[in-house]
Design a protein around this motif. Structure first.
Motif, PDB file in Angstrom:
ATOM      1  N   UNK A 106    -101.009  16.835 -23.181  1.00 47.73           N
ATOM      2  CA  UNK A 106    -100.346  16.580 -21.899  1.00 47.73           C
ATOM      3  C   UNK A 106    -100.722  17.637 -20.879  1.00 47.73           C
ATOM      4  N   UNK A 107    -100.760  18.886 -21.297  1.00 45.96           N
ATOM      5  CA  UNK A 107    -101.150  19.968 -20.395  1.00 45.96           C
ATOM      6  C   UNK A 107    -102.597  19.795 -19.950  1.00 45.96           C
ATOM      7  N   UNK A 108    -103.485  19.495 -20.887  1.00 43.22           N
ATOM      8  CA  UNK A 108    -104.911  19.376 -20.566  1.00 43.22           C
ATOM      9  C   UNK A 108    -105.164  18.268 -19.546  1.00 43.22           C
ATOM     10  N   UNK A 109    -104.654  17.069 -19.805  1.00 42.18           N
ATOM     11  CA  UNK A 109    -104.956  15.937 -18.922  1.00 42.18           C
ATOM     12  C   UNK A 109    -104.225  16.031 -17.586  1.00 42.18           C
ATOM     13  N   UNK A 110    -103.080  16.722 -17.562  1.00 44.00           N
ATOM     14  CA  UNK A 110    -102.355  16.845 -16.294  1.00 44.00           C
ATOM     15  C   UNK A 110    -102.997  17.857 -15.358  1.00 44.00           C
ATOM     16  N   UNK A 111    -104.003  18.608 -15.830  1.00 40.16           N
ATOM     17  CA  UNK A 111    -104.705  19.530 -14.938  1.00 40.16           C
ATOM     18  C   UNK A 111    -105.633  18.784 -13.989  1.00 40.16           C
ATOM     19  N   UNK A 112    -106.236  17.680 -14.453  1.00 41.99           N
ATOM     20  CA  UNK A 112    -107.288  17.041 -13.666  1.00 41.99           C
ATOM     21  C   UNK A 112    -107.160  15.524 -13.586  1.00 41.99           C
ATOM     22  N   UNK A 113    -106.805  14.851 -14.694  1.00 44.01           N
ATOM     23  CA  UNK A 113    -106.779  13.389 -14.669  1.00 44.01           C
ATOM     24  C   UNK A 113    -105.566  12.872 -13.900  1.00 44.01           C
ATOM     25  N   UNK A 114    -104.417  13.472 -14.124  1.00 42.45           N
ATOM     26  CA  UNK A 114    -103.186  13.118 -13.401  1.00 42.45           C
ATOM     27  C   UNK A 114    -102.625  14.411 -12.789  1.00 42.45           C
ATOM     28  N   UNK A 115    -103.416  15.040 -11.955  1.00 42.21           N
ATOM     29  CA  UNK A 115    -103.069  16.360 -11.422  1.00 42.21           C
ATOM     30  C   UNK A 115    -101.746  16.410 -10.650  1.00 42.21           C
ATOM     31  N   UNK A 116    -101.261  15.324  -9.993  1.00 40.81           N
ATOM     32  CA  UNK A 116     -99.952  15.433  -9.333  1.00 40.81           C
ATOM     33  C   UNK A 116     -98.811  15.756 -10.292  1.00 40.81           C
ATOM     34  N   UNK A 117     -98.990  15.445 -11.580  1.00 40.73           N
ATOM     35  CA  UNK A 117     -97.948  15.740 -12.557  1.00 40.73           C
ATOM     36  C   UNK A 117     -98.075  17.139 -13.144  1.00 40.73           C
ATOM     37  N   UNK A 118     -99.172  17.829 -12.838  1.00 41.99           N
ATOM     38  CA  UNK A 118     -99.440  19.120 -13.452  1.00 41.99           C
ATOM     39  C   UNK A 118     -98.328  20.147 -13.325  1.00 41.99           C
ATOM     40  N   UNK A 119     -97.803  20.387 -12.119  1.00 46.12           N
ATOM     41  CA  UNK A 119     -96.740  21.394 -11.991  1.00 46.12           C
ATOM     42  C   UNK A 119     -95.510  21.079 -12.827  1.00 46.12           C
ATOM     43  N   UNK A 120     -95.161  19.803 -12.920  1.00 40.71           N
ATOM     44  CA  UNK A 120     -93.964  19.426 -13.662  1.00 40.71           C
ATOM     45  C   UNK A 120     -94.191  19.528 -15.173  1.00 40.71           C
ATOM     46  N   UNK A 121     -95.432  19.313 -15.597  1.00 43.64           N
ATOM     47  CA  UNK A 121     -95.763  19.538 -17.002  1.00 43.64           C
ATOM     48  C   UNK A 121     -95.663  21.026 -17.327  1.00 43.64           C
ATOM     49  N   UNK A 122     -96.060  21.888 -16.383  1.00 40.47           N
ATOM     50  CA  UNK A 122     -95.904  23.330 -16.585  1.00 40.47           C
ATOM     51  C   UNK A 122     -94.443  23.685 -16.825  1.00 40.47           C
ATOM     52  N   UNK A 123     -93.565  23.186 -15.957  1.00 35.71           N
ATOM     53  CA  UNK A 123     -92.140  23.475 -16.093  1.00 35.71           C
ATOM     54  C   UNK A 123     -91.598  22.925 -17.419  1.00 35.71           C
ATOM     55  N   UNK A 124     -91.998  21.688 -17.744  1.00 41.20           N
ATOM     56  CA  UNK A 124     -91.497  21.059 -18.967  1.00 41.20           C
ATOM     57  C   UNK A 124     -91.985  21.788 -20.214  1.00 41.20           C
ATOM     58  N   UNK A 143    -108.057  23.214 -16.305  1.00 40.33           N
ATOM     59  CA  UNK A 143    -108.374  23.736 -14.975  1.00 40.33           C
ATOM     60  C   UNK A 143    -109.885  23.904 -14.787  1.00 40.33           C
ATOM     61  N   UNK A 144    -110.589  24.237 -15.854  1.00 37.78           N
ATOM     62  CA  UNK A 144    -112.054  24.311 -15.772  1.00 37.78           C
ATOM     63  C   UNK A 144    -112.637  22.960 -15.380  1.00 37.78           C
ATOM     64  N   UNK A 145    -112.109  21.897 -15.994  1.00 38.16           N
ATOM     65  CA  UNK A 145    -112.580  20.552 -15.648  1.00 38.16           C
ATOM     66  C   UNK A 145    -112.236  20.237 -14.195  1.00 38.16           C
ATOM     67  N   UNK A 146    -111.006  20.511 -13.804  1.00 40.85           N
ATOM     68  CA  UNK A 146    -110.538  20.209 -12.445  1.00 40.85           C
ATOM     69  C   UNK A 146    -111.383  20.916 -11.390  1.00 40.85           C
ATOM     70  N   UNK A 147    -111.548  22.211 -11.540  1.00 43.58           N
ATOM     71  CA  UNK A 147    -112.299  22.990 -10.558  1.00 43.58           C
ATOM     72  C   UNK A 147    -113.766  22.579 -10.538  1.00 43.58           C
ATOM     73  N   UNK A 148    -114.360  22.416 -11.721  1.00 44.87           N
ATOM     74  CA  UNK A 148    -115.775  22.049 -11.785  1.00 44.87           C
ATOM     75  C   UNK A 148    -116.030  20.705 -11.116  1.00 44.87           C
TER      76      UNK A 148
END
Length: 220
Positions: A106-124, A143-148
């Motif tokens: 969940x953390x990995x895919x929320x960094x780039x594939x569904x990035x709008x959910x990323x902050x909430x996955x961090x909190x969760x 984040x490496x995938x997202x930035x690249x």
């Protein structure tokens, strides 16, 4: 607002990138994806160095993830101590266990594939007690995938950054909405399973008792 932020990229490029990705990982409305696309375009024109822009964005994103995790960790302990209802505590524990079991993906895919959910996955993840090392490994990889992807696409499609940003935003927004809808359906299903079933005869008896009480109140 967005145009003003983008205008700062060629002037204060690395700082703007780092701060932008940092704040976006804390659920603040910063156009971080568009910032990275613009940074890739400015790197092609010679205003920025591509690898430096990527490192600045990556550093800000990782730091934002870490802060979000620790915010969730502190808030999770408070929520756990404040939950006095046994049923609520059971549901919270079940959700916590699911995040711990499947939280890395969940953390990995929320960094780039569904990035709008990323902050909430961090909190969760922090609230659920997901192991820090596991969270960090999955977060850094995502984040490496997202930035690249975003900095690279900005460099390749430097002449169409705005259109590309809108397209990517629409796609990730749609995916995030679908994921959120699926999670809500799973939560509702789990809540209904936890709800005690009342036999039909018992339900009828309770309905009759409620009707009798209502009639007595009207008479009085």
């Amino acid at each position: 607002m967005t145009e003003d932020i983008l205008a700062l990229v060629p002037i204060y490029g690395l700082v703007v990138l780092g701060v932008g990705t940092f704040l976006s990982c804390l659920a603040l409305p910063v156009p971080s994806s568009l910032l990275m696309l613009s940074a890739g375009g400015f790197a092609v024109s010679g205003d920025l160095v591509l690898w430096q822009a990527a490192m600045a964005a990556l550093t800000g994103a990782i730091l934002g993830d870490q802060l979000g995790y620790y915010i969730g960790h502190a808030g999770g302990r408070y929520a756990a101590s404040a939950s006095r209802s046994p049923r609520r505590a059971h549901l919270m524990e079940k959700a916590r266990r699911q995040i711990i079991d499947k939280g890395g993906w969940a953390v990995f895919f929320s960094r780039w594939l569904v990035s709008p959910l990323g902050p909430y996955v961090n909190f969760a993840a922090g609230a659920a007690g997901l192991r820090w090392s596991r969270f960090t490994r999955a977060g850094v990889a995502g984040e490496l995938v997202w930035v690249t992807v975003y900095v690279g696409l900005g460099a390749v499609f430097a002449d169409n950054i705005v259109v590309l940003g809108q397209l990517l935003g629409d796609v990730t927004g749609l995916l995030a909405a679908l994921v959120a809808l699926g999670l809500c359906a799973l939560w509702l299903r789990a809540a209904l399973r936890q709800r005690p079933l009342i036999p039909r005869g018992e339900a009828g008896r309770r309905a009759k008792e409620a009707l009798v009480r209502l009639q007595e109140r009207r008479k009085s």
